[in-house]
Motif scaffolding. Structure first.
Motif, mmCIF file in Angstrom:
data_model
loop_
_atom_site.group_PDB
_atom_site.id
_atom_site.type_symbol
_atom_site.label_atom_id
_atom_site.label_comp_id
_atom_site.label_asym_id
_atom_site.label_seq_id
_atom_site.Cartn_x
_atom_site.Cartn_y
_atom_site.Cartn_z
ATOM 1 N N LEU A 266 -40.520 -20.083 -64.513
ATOM 2 C CA LEU A 266 -40.728 -20.864 -65.534
ATOM 3 C C LEU A 266 -39.287 -22.034 -65.914
ATOM 4 C CD1 LEU A 266 -41.415 -18.162 -68.460
ATOM 5 C CD2 LEU A 266 -42.878 -19.724 -67.082
ATOM 6 N N GLY A 267 -38.588 -22.075 -64.916
ATOM 7 C CA GLY A 267 -37.264 -22.594 -64.802
ATOM 8 C C GLY A 267 -36.327 -22.183 -65.843
ATOM 9 N N PRO A 268 -35.434 -23.092 -66.441
ATOM 10 C CA PRO A 268 -34.218 -22.428 -67.180
ATOM 11 C C PRO A 268 -34.595 -22.445 -68.744
ATOM 12 C CG PRO A 268 -33.604 -24.623 -66.516
ATOM 13 C CD PRO A 268 -34.926 -24.135 -65.728
ATOM 14 N N ALA A 269 -35.566 -23.250 -69.128
ATOM 15 C CA ALA A 269 -35.674 -23.249 -70.439
ATOM 16 C C ALA A 269 -37.395 -23.414 -70.751
ATOM 17 C CB ALA A 269 -35.063 -24.418 -71.028
ATOM 18 N N GLY A 270 -37.544 -24.589 -71.488
ATOM 19 C CA GLY A 270 -38.912 -24.861 -71.887
ATOM 20 C C GLY A 270 -39.891 -25.796 -70.909
ATOM 21 N N ARG A 271 -40.978 -26.027 -71.725
ATOM 22 C CA ARG A 271 -42.055 -26.827 -70.523
ATOM 23 C C ARG A 271 -41.614 -27.903 -69.682
ATOM 24 N NH1 ARG A 271 -47.558 -27.102 -70.553
ATOM 25 N NH2 ARG A 271 -47.766 -25.566 -72.082
ATOM 26 N N PRO A 272 -40.454 -28.792 -70.278
ATOM 27 C CA PRO A 272 -40.247 -29.955 -69.583
ATOM 28 C C PRO A 272 -39.508 -29.417 -68.374
ATOM 29 C CG PRO A 272 -39.313 -30.382 -71.719
ATOM 30 C CD PRO A 272 -40.041 -28.955 -71.615
ATOM 31 N N TRP A 273 -39.138 -28.154 -68.154
ATOM 32 C CA TRP A 273 -38.547 -27.691 -66.678
ATOM 33 C C TRP A 273 -39.694 -27.156 -65.683
ATOM 34 C CZ3 TRP A 273 -33.381 -28.370 -66.126
ATOM 35 C CH2 TRP A 273 -32.501 -28.626 -67.192
ATOM 36 N N LEU A 274 -40.910 -26.963 -66.346
ATOM 37 C CA LEU A 274 -41.817 -26.380 -65.437
ATOM 38 C C LEU A 274 -42.469 -27.249 -64.379
ATOM 39 C CD1 LEU A 274 -44.196 -24.462 -67.944
ATOM 40 C CD2 LEU A 274 -42.768 -23.419 -66.484
ATOM 41 N N THR A 275 -43.099 -26.739 -63.147
ATOM 42 C CA THR A 275 -43.458 -27.678 -62.420
ATOM 43 C C THR A 275 -45.047 -27.848 -62.865
ATOM 44 O OG1 THR A 275 -44.151 -26.092 -60.699
ATOM 45 C CG2 THR A 275 -41.938 -27.098 -60.621
ATOM 46 N N PRO A 276 -45.725 -28.882 -62.405
ATOM 47 C CA PRO A 276 -46.983 -28.892 -62.639
ATOM 48 C C PRO A 276 -47.939 -27.811 -62.019
ATOM 49 C CG PRO A 276 -46.321 -31.165 -62.198
ATOM 50 C CD PRO A 276 -45.284 -29.975 -61.962
ATOM 51 N N GLU A 277 -47.530 -27.317 -60.960
ATOM 52 C CA GLU A 277 -48.141 -26.189 -60.055
ATOM 53 C C GLU A 277 -48.086 -25.136 -60.967
ATOM 54 O OE1 GLU A 277 -48.304 -24.602 -55.666
ATOM 55 O OE2 GLU A 277 -46.366 -25.139 -56.507
ATOM 56 N N VAL A 278 -46.873 -24.788 -61.514
ATOM 57 C CA VAL A 278 -46.603 -23.533 -62.425
ATOM 58 C C VAL A 278 -47.460 -23.530 -63.760
ATOM 59 C CG1 VAL A 278 -45.161 -22.182 -63.636
ATOM 60 C CG2 VAL A 278 -44.642 -22.660 -61.461
ATOM 61 N N GLN A 279 -47.447 -24.947 -64.136
ATOM 62 C CA GLN A 279 -48.343 -25.199 -65.429
ATOM 63 C C GLN A 279 -49.660 -24.759 -65.335
ATOM 64 O OE1 GLN A 279 -47.702 -28.515 -67.955
ATOM 65 N NE2 GLN A 279 -45.697 -29.010 -66.630
ATOM 66 N N GLU A 280 -50.454 -25.395 -63.983
ATOM 67 C CA GLU A 280 -51.827 -25.391 -63.713
ATOM 68 C C GLU A 280 -51.964 -23.466 -63.512
ATOM 69 O OE1 GLU A 280 -54.866 -26.107 -60.251
ATOM 70 O OE2 GLU A 280 -52.929 -27.210 -60.010
ATOM 71 N N ALA A 281 -50.988 -22.854 -62.796
ATOM 72 C CA ALA A 281 -51.361 -21.301 -62.647
ATOM 73 C C ALA A 281 -51.228 -20.592 -64.036
ATOM 74 C CB ALA A 281 -50.243 -21.049 -61.708
ATOM 75 N N LEU A 282 -50.451 -20.884 -64.826
ATOM 76 C CA LEU A 282 -50.453 -20.405 -66.524
ATOM 77 C C LEU A 282 -51.641 -20.644 -67.022
ATOM 78 C CD1 LEU A 282 -46.717 -21.090 -67.373
ATOM 79 C CD2 LEU A 282 -47.714 -19.066 -66.697
ATOM 80 N N ALA A 283 -52.005 -21.981 -66.918
ATOM 81 C CA ALA A 283 -53.491 -22.243 -67.655
ATOM 82 C C ALA A 283 -54.466 -21.356 -67.249
ATOM 83 C CB ALA A 283 -53.699 -23.731 -67.617
ATOM 84 N N GLY A 284 -54.623 -21.070 -65.784
ATOM 85 C CA GLY A 284 -55.751 -20.452 -65.288
ATOM 86 C C GLY A 284 -55.792 -19.063 -65.395
ATOM 87 N N ALA A 285 -54.819 -18.426 -65.735
ATOM 88 C CA ALA A 285 -54.525 -17.030 -65.817
ATOM 89 C C ALA A 285 -55.174 -16.431 -66.881
ATOM 90 C CB ALA A 285 -53.010 -16.599 -66.104
ATOM 91 N N SER A 286 -55.916 -15.183 -66.571
ATOM 92 C CA SER A 286 -56.385 -14.390 -67.638
ATOM 93 C C SER A 286 -55.304 -13.284 -68.421
ATOM 94 C CB SER A 286 -57.575 -13.470 -67.241
ATOM 95 O OG SER A 286 -57.089 -12.779 -66.066
ATOM 96 N N ASP A 287 -54.341 -12.941 -67.535
ATOM 97 C CA ASP A 287 -53.308 -12.055 -68.011
ATOM 98 C C ASP A 287 -51.949 -12.783 -67.609
ATOM 99 O OD1 ASP A 287 -54.730 -9.132 -68.689
ATOM 100 O OD2 ASP A 287 -55.935 -10.596 -67.273
ATOM 101 N N LEU A 288 -50.961 -12.478 -68.570
ATOM 102 C CA LEU A 288 -49.501 -12.754 -68.567
ATOM 103 C C LEU A 288 -48.782 -11.651 -68.533
ATOM 104 C CD1 LEU A 288 -49.312 -15.889 -70.628
ATOM 105 C CD2 LEU A 288 -49.690 -16.003 -68.206
ATOM 106 N N VAL A 289 -47.997 -11.243 -67.513
ATOM 107 C CA VAL A 289 -47.040 -9.984 -67.251
ATOM 108 C C VAL A 289 -45.568 -10.413 -67.149
ATOM 109 C CG1 VAL A 289 -46.548 -7.998 -65.812
ATOM 110 C CG2 VAL A 289 -48.932 -8.714 -66.331
ATOM 111 N N GLY A 290 -44.801 -9.833 -67.820
ATOM 112 C CA GLY A 290 -43.142 -10.277 -67.711
ATOM 113 C C GLY A 290 -42.368 -9.584 -68.745
ATOM 114 N N TYR A 291 -41.216 -9.779 -68.551
ATOM 115 C CA TYR A 291 -40.167 -9.477 -69.653
ATOM 116 C C TYR A 291 -40.366 -10.388 -70.906
ATOM 117 C CZ TYR A 291 -35.450 -9.041 -71.429
ATOM 118 O OH TYR A 291 -34.139 -9.101 -72.363
ATOM 119 N N GLY A 292 -40.516 -9.417 -71.972
ATOM 120 C CA GLY A 292 -40.919 -10.104 -73.231
ATOM 121 C C GLY A 292 -40.292 -11.501 -73.549
ATOM 122 N N PRO A 293 -39.112 -11.527 -73.674
ATOM 123 C CA PRO A 293 -38.603 -12.823 -73.959
ATOM 124 C C PRO A 293 -39.063 -13.926 -72.911
ATOM 125 C CG PRO A 293 -36.733 -11.163 -74.142
ATOM 126 C CD PRO A 293 -37.758 -10.360 -73.305
#
Length: 505
Positions: A266-293
């Protein structure tokens, strides 16, 4: 006096909410509103525009002398209409010459089988004229059916139902997709042509599209006696139809386990630090797994399931993600920064190599690291060779950490130090500082970066001898310069830290 302006304004296929914002604005502002209608006086175009009329505007009703009936005009049907359009153009020209702006309402789009074009041909060379596109009936019909018109290299053919049946059959057979307009009395001929072309089973019928009286059904089942003029036949994309049919079958079948795990940074902070490739993967996911924060940094999406967990259960989190993917889910495992730098990528891959999950696809997508983000805030301290290490002794003993710190310091590498402290680890920063001072000068530049990109961002630049452990917490990253790293104050008063690319011979 300056002449008025002529506007040909498309008002869409029937639903007043499909009128464009620009069309609504022009309709409300015009001094004259003109529209075509039959002798009964009703106008679908005016009905679409009604919510946007002021109530005090001049209305010019352009009544067709004939529609489909015969005429005794010397020029026949075409001659009667030519005279009508000439007389209508003269009426509008009188308003334009008087300086009044005129909006001519056109059902659908003004240049798509529209009556407005006949006025345009007679007036556009004399007055300032602009045409405002509208939603066509075939576009609205495709939307109503939920069937794409064309995709990729497919060809769309638009046909009037008034064509000779043999021409209709030939063109329907030679195209991928088609829209046949002007049905009404031509319906039977169109249906017969579709049967000859072998596409009758794919042809859809839509009447009064987007209105309260809309009707849509397979064309083969329509009673010809019930077909109004405002209807069309649609032959949608065969490629899209094939894909949609396969998807429908797939939805009815149990999962075959063709999911995957994508580990993303996710990079160090919010959406401006995301790569387009990661944004596409997040948009296409059915499930998100990770540390709560970290999951909280991904905007909520009602169709996605979220599975937060504690920061100390990496192996369990990885196994859970792999189980979801084994059952067919598209899982995104989120990490802060880059997933391959003290984060989830290695944990997922370690578990994924166990026999139980060896066939589950796993991908890793990079993210901007905290070290890169902190470095960018002060200049280029990582401009030469550098070492990345963690002070956390949760997964490796302090003796190993101290040995690596000493080796990196002796090698004169810039250091990027992750996980320097936590609520339960408070002494390592001072120990690391004292160890580094055995190899580095007291005035070596040190950069403390906290919450870079976030609301609590704080950047501090100081000397190694001044490094105070109380300034450091788990959200802080340390950059310790080499013997070549420089701290320079520039002409604007800003201080920059950089490590030159060249090293002394």
């Amino acid at each position: 006096m300056a002449a008025g302006r002529l506007w040909g304004v498309g008002v869409g296929p029937g639903d007043p909410e499909l009128v464009t914002v620009k069309a609504a604005r022009l309709i409300g502002a015009a001094e004259v509103i003109a529209y075509h209608c039959a002798r009964h006086g009703r106008s679908n175009a005016r009905r679409c525009a009604a919510p946007y009329l002021r109530g005090d505007q001049i209305e010019e009703q352009l009544v067709y002398p004939i529609t489909v009936e015969t005429t005794d005009h010397p020029g026949g049907y075409r001659g009667a209409l030519d005279d009508f359009y000439a007389e209508a153009a003269a009426r509008l020209a009188a308003h334009l010459d008087a300086g009044r702006d005129v909006v001519v309402l056109a059902e659908g789009d003004p240049f798509f089988y529209g009556s407005y074009m006949h006025l345009h041909e007679r007036l556009a060379h004399r007055y300032r004229t602009e045409v405002v596109a509208g939603v066509t009936s075939m576009a609205a019909a495709a939307a109503a059916l939920g069937r794409p018109l064309v995709e990729r290299d497919e060809v769309l053919t638009v046909l009037p139902g008034t064509l000779a049946p043999e021409q209709l059959a030939r063109r329907l057979a030679d195209t991928d997709a088609a829209a046949v307009l002007k049905l009404g009395r031509t319906f039977t001929a169109v249906r017969d042509a579709a049967e000859t072309a072998g596409v009758l089973d794919r042809l859809h019928y839509v009447e009064r599209v987007s209105s309260d009286a809309q009707r849509a059904e397979p064309l083969a089942s329509v009673d010809p006696a019930s077909v109004p003029y405002f209807s069309l036949a649609l032959l949608p994309s065969p490629l899209a139809a094939s894909t949609m049919d396969r998807e429908a079958v797939a939805q009815r079948q149990p999962s075959t386990g063709h999911g995957e795990v994508v580990v993303v940074g996710l990079g160090p902070a919010g959406r401006p630090w995301l790569t387009p490739e990661v944004q596409e993967a997040l948009a296409g996911a059915s499930d998100l797994v990770g540390y709560g924060p970290y999951l909280d940094r991904v905007p909520p999406n009602a169709r996605q399931r979220r599975h937060p967990s504690d920061n100390r259960v990496e192996a369990e989190r990885a196994a859970y993600a792999l189980d979801l993917a084994h059952a067919g889910a598209r899982v995104a495992v989120v990490s802060s920064g880059d997933p391959g730098v003290f984060a989830m990528a290695s944990a997922v891959l370690e578990v994924a190599c166990e026999p139980r999950w060896k066939d589950v696809p796993v991908r890793v997508l990079p993210g901007l690291t905290a070290a890169q983000a902190v470095a960018s805030r002060v200049g280029a301290p990582l401009g030469h060779d550098y070492c990345v290490l963690s002070l956390s002794d949760r997964l490796k003993p302090w003796d190993v950490i101290a040995s690596r710190l000493a080796s990196a310091a002796a090698a004169d590498l810039v250091l990027a130090i992750y996980n320097p402290a936590s609520r339960s680890r408070t002494w390592q920063v001072a120990a690391a500082r004292d160890l580094l001072l055995e190899h580095r000068a007291p005035d070596t530049p040190v950069v403390l970066g906290r919450d870079v990109g976030g609301a609590g961002e704080r950047i501090t630049v100081l000397r190694l001898a001044e490094l105070d452990p109380s300034l450091v917490d788990m959200r802080t990253l340390l950059l310790v310069g080499s013997s070549q790293t420089r701290l320079v104050e520039r002409g604007d008063g800003n201080r920059v830290v950089f490590t030159p690319r060249r090293y002394p011979a």
